[in-house]
Design a protein around this motif. Structure first.
Motif, PDB file in Angstrom:
ATOM      1  N   LEU A   1      -2.766  -3.121   7.992  1.00 20.46           N
ATOM      2  CA  LEU A   1      -1.735  -3.141   7.562  1.00 20.46           C
ATOM      3  C   LEU A   1      -0.578  -3.092   8.390  1.00 20.46           C
ATOM      4  O   LEU A   1      -0.526  -2.356   9.281  1.00 20.46           O
ATOM      5  CB  LEU A   1      -1.327  -1.909   6.334  1.00 20.46           C
ATOM      6  N   CYS A   2       0.666  -3.827   8.270  1.00 14.04           N
ATOM      7  CA  CYS A   2       1.732  -3.492   9.067  1.00 14.04           C
ATOM      8  C   CYS A   2       2.359  -2.040   8.655  1.00 14.04           C
ATOM      9  O   CYS A   2       2.579  -2.002   7.457  1.00 14.04           O
ATOM     10  CB  CYS A   2       3.045  -4.565   8.537  1.00 14.04           C
ATOM     11  N   ARG A   3       2.587  -1.127   9.655  1.00 13.50           N
ATOM     12  CA  ARG A   3       3.062   0.113   9.443  1.00 13.50           C
ATOM     13  C   ARG A   3       4.481  -0.094   9.209  1.00 13.50           C
ATOM     14  O   ARG A   3       5.555   0.107   9.963  1.00 13.50           O
ATOM     15  CB  ARG A   3       2.725   0.694  10.885  1.00 13.50           C
TER      16      ARG A   3
ATOM     17  N   THR B   1       1.003  -1.128  -0.028  1.00  9.23           N
ATOM     18  CA  THR B   1      -0.086  -0.185   0.029  1.00  9.23           C
ATOM     19  C   THR B   1       0.910   1.224   0.118  1.00  9.23           C
ATOM     20  O   THR B   1       1.828   1.567   0.730  1.00  9.23           O
ATOM     21  CB  THR B   1      -1.011  -0.002   1.305  1.00  9.23           C
ATOM     22  N   ILE B   2       0.671   2.021  -0.856  1.00  4.82           N
ATOM     23  CA  ILE B   2       1.579   3.223  -1.170  1.00  4.82           C
ATOM     24  C   ILE B   2       0.942   4.556  -1.070  1.00  4.82           C
ATOM     25  O   ILE B   2      -0.372   4.748  -1.087  1.00  4.82           O
ATOM     26  CB  ILE B   2       2.460   3.169  -2.417  1.00  4.82           C
TER      27      ILE B   2
ATOM     28  N   ILE C   1       4.097   2.657   2.562  1.00  9.51           N
ATOM     29  CA  ILE C   1       3.553   3.033   3.923  1.00  9.51           C
ATOM     30  C   ILE C   1       3.201   1.517   4.609  1.00  9.51           C
ATOM     31  O   ILE C   1       2.874   1.552   5.869  1.00  9.51           O
ATOM     32  CB  ILE C   1       2.614   4.092   3.980  1.00  9.51           C
ATOM     33  N   GLY C   2       2.610   0.675   3.951  1.00 10.01           N
ATOM     34  CA  GLY C   2       1.846  -0.391   4.581  1.00 10.01           C
ATOM     35  C   GLY C   2       2.210  -1.802   3.880  1.00 10.01           C
ATOM     36  O   GLY C   2       2.068  -1.795   2.497  1.00 10.01           O
ATOM     37  N   ILE C   3       2.211  -2.892   4.559  1.00 12.57           N
ATOM     38  CA  ILE C   3       2.191  -4.270   3.928  1.00 12.57           C
ATOM     39  C   ILE C   3       1.063  -4.895   4.380  1.00 12.57           C
ATOM     40  O   ILE C   3       0.668  -5.040   5.621  1.00 12.57           O
ATOM     41  CB  ILE C   3       3.677  -5.189   4.452  1.00 12.57           C
TER      42      ILE C   3
END
Length: 265
Positions: free
Chosen positions: A247-249, A210-211, A221-223
């Protein structure tokens, strides 16, 4: 028993990639002809993100079994090999006993682990450009873009698992709703509240990016990790309106990522 456990986890952790869309917008509006450079398919299921020429970042749970080290991996058409797999120290594998009934124990487990893994490639990637990681801590309210190519659906009917085999490449937009120490969340709003191309992760999105874009540059920014849910697990339906993805931060773990790459690069 193992099949039951895996089925239950797959409802919440997102295995390969998927995009669930607004019901009132054409599917073609979400379609892409080619993936961004940094989106990498994992060998078994799930995806990863190219964060430097020789390193991928993904969700820990996409490493489904021992033996990934030495495994071949295609980096958007160019063969490479996984040299090393390094889990975050606080990653926990799924328990042997399946979660049933109220979702709270499962949510406690998923929120309690750090679902990240670094993957070192045997040789640097030269034909693709890695994405920069977000080092600031201003994620709240950011408009995001996420990529996927698996199960699809709409906010009314939810994800349709049988569509995963078609693997169309899509993207969607959303907004960061909450920020905690280790996680970011996004909610799939109904059309009257949502973005023009609002969407959410579906069954099969683990490890994907996630961008955001700032000053003309893209940042990770996130996985993609799991879905938040309250209630009885038997009633869970992924991808419906008001569902929440977690999401992982990335900004919370940049120090760990940098230390691993510097120490093993």
């Amino acid at each position: 028993m193992k099949k039951l456990i895996c089925l239950l986890f797959s409802m919440f952790v997102l295995a390969t990639q998927a995009v669930v869309k607004r019901h009132d917008i054409s599917a073609e509006s979400y379609a892409l002809k080619s993936p961004p450079d940094f989106l990498i398919d994992m060998p078994h299921e799930g995806s990863a993100v190219l964060i430097s020429p020789q390193w991928l970042l993904s969700a820990g749970h996409v490493i489904y079994y021992d033996g990934y080290e030495g495994k071949q991996i295609s980096i958007q058409g160019v063969d490479n090999q996984i040299e090393k797999v390094i889990f975050h120290p606080d990653f926990k594998k799924q328990p042997e006993k399946a979660f049933t009934g109220d979702a709270k124990p499962l949510m406690n487990f998923l929120y309690g682990r750090i679902d990240l893994v670094l993957i070192k490639l045997s040789k640097p990637v030269k034909h693709l450009k890695p994405i920069a990681r977000y080092y600031a801590h201003q994620e709240q309210g950011k408009i995001t873009t996420t990529y996927g190519k698996g199960a699809t659906g709409t906010g009314i009917i939810g994800e349709q698992i049988e569509t995963k085999m078609h693997r169309p490449l899509n993207f969607f937009n959303n907004q960061i709703e909450t920020v905690t120490k280790h996680h970011l969340t996004m909610r799939f709003e109904e059309p009257e509240k949502g973005l023009p191309l609002e969407g959410i992760h579906g069954s099969g999105d683990s490890g994907g990016p996630t961008i955001i874009e700032e000053h003309g540059k893209q940042y990770l920014i996130g996985i993609q990790s799991f879905r938040d849910y309250q209630g009885d697990l038997k009633n869970f339906k992924g991808g419906v309106y008001n569902s929440v993805s977690v999401l992982c931060r990335v900004s919370a773990f940049n120090s760990w990522i940098d230390e691993v790459i510097a120490g093993d690069g």
